[in-house]
Scaffold this motif. Structure first.
Motif, PDB file in Angstrom:
ATOM      1  N   SER A   9     -11.082  34.188-127.886  1.00 33.98           N
ATOM      2  CA  SER A   9     -11.211  34.822-126.533  1.00 33.98           C
ATOM      3  C   SER A   9     -12.224  35.540-126.523  1.00 33.98           C
ATOM      4  CB  SER A   9      -9.998  35.550-126.205  1.00 33.98           C
ATOM      5  OG  SER A   9     -10.148  36.015-124.866  1.00 33.98           O
ATOM      6  N   PHE A  11     -13.131  37.487-124.055  1.00 37.55           N
ATOM      7  CA  PHE A  11     -12.595  38.750-123.484  1.00 37.55           C
ATOM      8  C   PHE A  11     -11.753  39.547-124.465  1.00 37.55           C
ATOM      9  CE2 PHE A  11     -12.782  35.409-120.168  1.00 37.55           C
ATOM     10  CZ  PHE A  11     -13.696  36.193-119.251  1.00 37.55           C
ATOM     11  N   PRO A  35      -2.185  31.965-124.795  1.00 38.43           N
ATOM     12  CA  PRO A  35      -1.400  31.482-123.322  1.00 38.43           C
ATOM     13  C   PRO A  35      -1.149  30.257-123.036  1.00 38.43           C
ATOM     14  CG  PRO A  35      -4.011  32.675-123.105  1.00 38.43           C
ATOM     15  CD  PRO A  35      -3.702  32.201-124.662  1.00 38.43           C
ATOM     16  N   LYS A  51      -2.549  36.242-119.579  1.00 39.77           N
ATOM     17  CA  LYS A  51      -3.775  35.935-120.084  1.00 39.77           C
ATOM     18  C   LYS A  51      -4.058  36.944-121.214  1.00 39.77           C
ATOM     19  CE  LYS A  51      -6.065  34.339-115.827  1.00 39.77           C
ATOM     20  NZ  LYS A  51      -7.210  34.070-115.195  1.00 39.77           N
ATOM     21  N   VAL A  52      -5.114  36.484-121.923  1.00 42.86           N
ATOM     22  CA  VAL A  52      -5.384  37.671-123.052  1.00 42.86           C
ATOM     23  C   VAL A  52      -6.624  38.305-122.795  1.00 42.86           C
ATOM     24  CG1 VAL A  52      -3.982  36.944-125.130  1.00 42.86           C
ATOM     25  CG2 VAL A  52      -6.254  35.880-124.372  1.00 42.86           C
ATOM     26  N   ASP A  65      -7.125  44.031-117.466  1.00 40.03           N
ATOM     27  CA  ASP A  65      -7.746  43.277-118.205  1.00 40.03           C
ATOM     28  C   ASP A  65      -8.775  43.635-119.109  1.00 40.03           C
ATOM     29  OD1 ASP A  65      -9.481  43.644-116.007  1.00 40.03           O
ATOM     30  OD2 ASP A  65      -9.659  41.360-115.496  1.00 40.03           O
ATOM     31  N   SER A  66      -9.721  42.890-119.753  1.00 35.76           N
ATOM     32  CA  SER A  66     -10.604  43.309-120.677  1.00 35.76           C
ATOM     33  C   SER A  66     -11.549  44.703-120.214  1.00 35.76           C
ATOM     34  CB  SER A  66     -11.720  42.472-121.312  1.00 35.76           C
ATOM     35  OG  SER A  66     -12.563  41.840-120.280  1.00 35.76           O
TER      36      SER A  66
HETATM   37  N1  LIG Z   1     -10.728  38.915-116.612  1.00 32.91           N
HETATM   38  C1  LIG Z   1      -9.815  38.929-117.626  1.00 32.91           C
HETATM   39  C2  LIG Z   1     -10.160  37.406-118.125  1.00 32.91           C
HETATM   40  C3  LIG Z   1      -8.989  37.001-119.144  1.00 32.91           C
HETATM   41  C4  LIG Z   1      -9.126  35.461-119.420  1.00 32.91           C
HETATM   42  O1  LIG Z   1      -9.425  34.735-118.713  1.00 32.91           O
HETATM   43  N2  LIG Z   1      -8.565  35.146-120.635  1.00 32.91           N
HETATM   44  C5  LIG Z   1      -8.396  33.791-121.112  1.00 32.91           C
HETATM   45  C6  LIG Z   1      -8.650  33.489-122.528  1.00 32.91           C
HETATM   46  S1  LIG Z   1     -10.457  33.631-122.810  1.00 32.91           S
HETATM   47  C7  LIG Z   1      -6.549  33.536-120.782  1.00 32.91           C
HETATM   48  O2  LIG Z   1      -6.064  34.193-121.261  1.00 32.91           O
HETATM   49  N3  LIG Z   1      -6.620  32.310-119.956  1.00 32.91           N
HETATM   50  C8  LIG Z   1      -5.261  31.893-119.846  1.00 32.91           C
HETATM   51  C9  LIG Z   1      -5.206  31.214-118.415  1.00 32.91           C
HETATM   52  O3  LIG Z   1      -6.187  31.096-117.526  1.00 32.91           O
HETATM   53  O4  LIG Z   1      -4.188  31.034-117.987  1.00 32.91           O
HETATM   54  C10 LIG Z   1     -10.234  39.634-118.645  1.00 32.91           C
HETATM   55  O5  LIG Z   1     -11.696  40.388-118.632  1.00 32.91           O
HETATM   56  O6  LIG Z   1      -9.524  40.124-119.626  1.00 32.91           O
END
Ligand SMILES: N[C@@H](CCC(=O)N[C@@H](CS)C(=O)NCC(=O)O)C(=O)O
Length: 201
Positions: A9, A11, A35, A51-52, A65-66
């Motif tokens: 990831s 982020f 996830p 989300k991670v 989030d991040s």
């Molecule tokens: N805005 C969030 C974005 C986090 C994100 O999109 N993480 C992705 C992995 S790179 C995720 O967990 N996706 C799972 C999903 O969309 O269900 C951040 O900055 O943490």
């Protein structure tokens, strides 16, 4: 502190790089929580978005989030701050973080769409995301001459976004026509915090 993350990831990589830059790596317990697999039930307990990254602080409060996690870690540790406190530097830095995050959102949306089955996949949607990525790259190129060697969350986010393009879309080199950005990226990639957080599946 506990960081819920995946090794691929971008982020989560922002958070890992911030932790490294602030000397906090040893204070964080890493918990792999994809996830997309059965591990997701660990993640949804701490982050309703599923989300991670998510970070549980020592007092039990979980942050996401991040950008929020990175700013929290910047309030700990030592060394130069990654989130400037004075203006206009603060707004420029936050804008850079938003631009890198926007590139990542579009890249990930395109990749997820590309993996949908025939009949569900939309070429028009993928083209829209690709155009967004290209506009973000052009904006980063226009900004590249002003990027510093001293990291802020802006530079860290640019690094994570560009590295993720190389990781997921290696066949579509973003460098041609973006020489300033390519040169900055090559130099910034040599930082210890970058070399120790490379993405992998
Ligand atoms: N805005 C969030 C974005 C986090 C994100 O999109 N993480 C992705 C992995 S790179 C995720 O967990 N996706 C799972 C999903 O969309 O269900 C951040 O900055 O943490």
């Amino acid at each position: 502190m506990k960081l819920y993350y995946t090794t691929n990831s971008p982020f989560a990589r922002k958070v890992l790089m911030v932790a490294a830059e602030r000397g906090l790596t040893g204070n964080i317990e890493l918990i792999v929580s994809s996830p997309w697999t059965a591990e997701a039930n660990i993640l949804t307990r701490v982050n309703p978005a599923g989300k991670v990254p998510a970070l549980t602080m020592d007092d039990g409060l979980t942050l996401f989030d991040s950008p929020v996690i990175c700013e929290y870690l910047d309030s700990l540790g030592h060394g130069p701050k990654l989130f400037p406190t004075t203006n206009p530097e603060r707004w420029l830095t936050l804008k850079r973080q938003a631009l890198g995050d926007a590139l990542l959102d579009a890249m990930i949306a395109r990749r997820l769409e590309s993996r949908r089955s025939n009949g569900e996949r939309s070429e028009a949607w993928m083209d829209r995301q690709k155009a967004s990525v290209n506009r973000c790259l052009d904006a980063m190129e226009a900004d590249a001459r002003d990027l510093g060697e001293t990291p802020t969350i802006g530079e860290i986010t640019y690094l994570c976004a560009l590295a993720h393009l190389d990781f997921r879309f290696a066949e579509e080199d973003w460098r041609p026509g973006r020489t300033e950005l390519a040169s900055w990226y090559s130099a910034f990639s040599k930082r210890h915090s970058a070399k120790t957080t490379l993405p992998h599946d």
